[in-house]
Design a protein around this motif. Structure first.
Motif, short mmCIF file in Angstrom:
data_model
loop_
_atom_site.label_atom_id
_atom_site.label_comp_id
_atom_site.label_asym_id
_atom_site.label_seq_id
_atom_site.Cartn_x
_atom_site.Cartn_y
_atom_site.Cartn_z
N VAL A 253 0.86 -1.20 0.00
CA VAL A 253 0.00 0.00 0.00
C VAL A 253 0.89 1.24 0.00
N GLN A 257 -2.24 5.77 -1.63
CA GLN A 257 -3.34 4.82 -1.46
C GLN A 257 -3.82 4.80 -0.01
N ASN A 261 -7.51 5.47 1.39
CA ASN A 261 -8.14 4.50 2.29
C ASN A 261 -8.58 5.12 3.61
#
Length: 406
Positions: A253, A257, A261
């Motif tokens: 990740v 990202q 999220n």
């Protein structure tokens, strides 16, 4: 599905243009502060299909429930109505740029006293909090959760530490708006700017940054694009460092990202709640708008599978938008709850226009901060903000009384 998502995004663009046109507040500050909530909500529609599977504990939806789409449209209509009503409240009142020769010595003196009081108390509290984590900082491994917990382990000291949120805009107001020189002001201001980064919590930094930026945007003679560019670059660097080295990134990740999220799941939580409870019942029950709970951390995945139709987010992503806070109380009328909040902002804006002093500017800046961050969760009755508003009012009454008598 593609055409539906495109249409909803076009609705957002039309909504932005309409709100900015309607809004009569200075530099469209009220309408602009609502945009992040709707911008990310518009993005939530196309993002669901490609949402990573690790966000969910059980299952996922192929699309949002119809009620979620209805909520999106009703919210837009409610905000536009709120802005029209806000214009009636504002009624031609607007915050004018403060002239250098428009100085009230009493006004300046009590603000200077507030600055010294808050900066000294917050610095002492910061040193006390820092002493709690010396052992952690000198150890071989630093666990961010342990660090956060120990740094703010004493609630009373921690709330005094939060007074830097008052100190920073106070100094900027005196120095750049009122053009008043404050003895040792820059030193105390610099310490207050550095302090939030030691807490290890991103919102401690945001709370210090946003009110000051709002002061600049609202009260400066002219808004320079390059200054906002510097702020944007600074914010991006901070987010990069936070999500790379503190939490969120790793295991494939990336840092950007991780940021996504931290935002998009809030809307998935909203969609999940609407799907689960629907619009049949007005009240969800068991929730309070004053102190809304986070989504519960499940004990067993089996219980989720039995009790859930649809999907439930991984409990790490348990935050929610301000709309979910209203939905839990008002159900289908959640948009009307948000409309009342916008009207409240306009009432405080009117007071700020009439009173033309630091206290009302500060309260307005806190409300705009709450509105701007509505895409994350409901912040209006956050104890930290209530404490800051009450404390600055207390100091205002205390120092204003002493100054006027002196």
């Amino acid at each position: 599905m593609f055409l539906m998502n495109l249409m909803l995004i076009l609705f957002f663009i039309l909504f932005c243009i309409t709100c900015i046109y309607i809004d009569n507040s200075k530099r469209k500050i009220i309408s602009l502060s609502t945009m992040p909530l709707f911008f990310f909500m518009a993005l939530s529609f196309p993002s669901l299909e490609g949402a990573p599977k690790y966000l969910f504990l059980y299952g996922s939806l192929s699309g949002f429930p119809n009620e979620y789409v209805y909520t999106y449209i009703i919210l837009m209509l409610c905000v536009m109505v709120a802005l029209i009503l806000s214009n009636k409240i504002i009624a031609g009142n607007n915050i004018e740029v403060i002239k250098e020769n428009d100085l009230n010595r009493y006004d300046v003196k009590y603000i200077v006293n507030i600055f010294y009081c808050c900066s000294l108390l917050s610095t002492l509290a910061f040193l006390s909090n820092l002493s709690n984590v010396i052992d952690i900082l000198t150890s071989n491994m630093v666990y961010i959760r342990d660090y956060e917990s120990e740094f703010g382990s004493n609630s009373v000291i921690n709330y005094l530490y939060f007074l830097h949120v008052i100190t920073i805009p106070c100094y900027c107001y005196l120095t750049y708006i009122k053009k008043v020189k404050v003895k040792f002001g820059f030193v105390l201001f610099s310490i207050s700017v550095i302090m939030p980064f030691f807490h290890g919590i991103k919102f401690t930094v945001f709370d210090a940054l946003f009110p000051t930026v709002i002061f600049y945007y609202l009260l400066s003679k002219e808004v320079k694009i390059k200054n906002f560019l510097y702020i944007f670059i600074f914010g991006l660097c901070f987010l990069y460092l936070f999500f790379t080295y503190a939490r969120g990134a790793g295991d494939g990740v990336t840092w950007y990202q991780a940021i996504i999220n931290y935002i998009m799941p809030n809307y998935y939580n909203l969609a999940f709640t609407i799907e689960k409870f629907g619009y049949q019942n007005l009240f969800d029950g068991g929730y309070s708008l004053l102190f809304p709970t986070k989504l519960p951390k499940p004990d067993y995945v089996q219980n989720i599978i039995i009790n859930t139709e649809g999907f439930l987010l991984n409990y790490k992503y348990n935050m929610y938008t301000s709309i979910l806070a209203f939905y839990r109380i008002l159900g289908v009328f959640s948009g009307f709850g948000y409309m009342v909040f916008i009207i409240l902002i306009s009432v405080v804006y009117r007071f700020a226009c009439k009173k033309n002093n630091f206290i009302w500017y500060f309260i307005f800046a806190i409300l705009i901060t709450c509105n701007f961050l509505s895409f994350y969760y409901w912040m209006l009755f956050k104890l930290k903000y209530i404490w800051l508003i009450l404390f600055v009012f207390f100091l205002y009454k205390l120092f204003n009384l002493r100054v006027s008598r002196g």
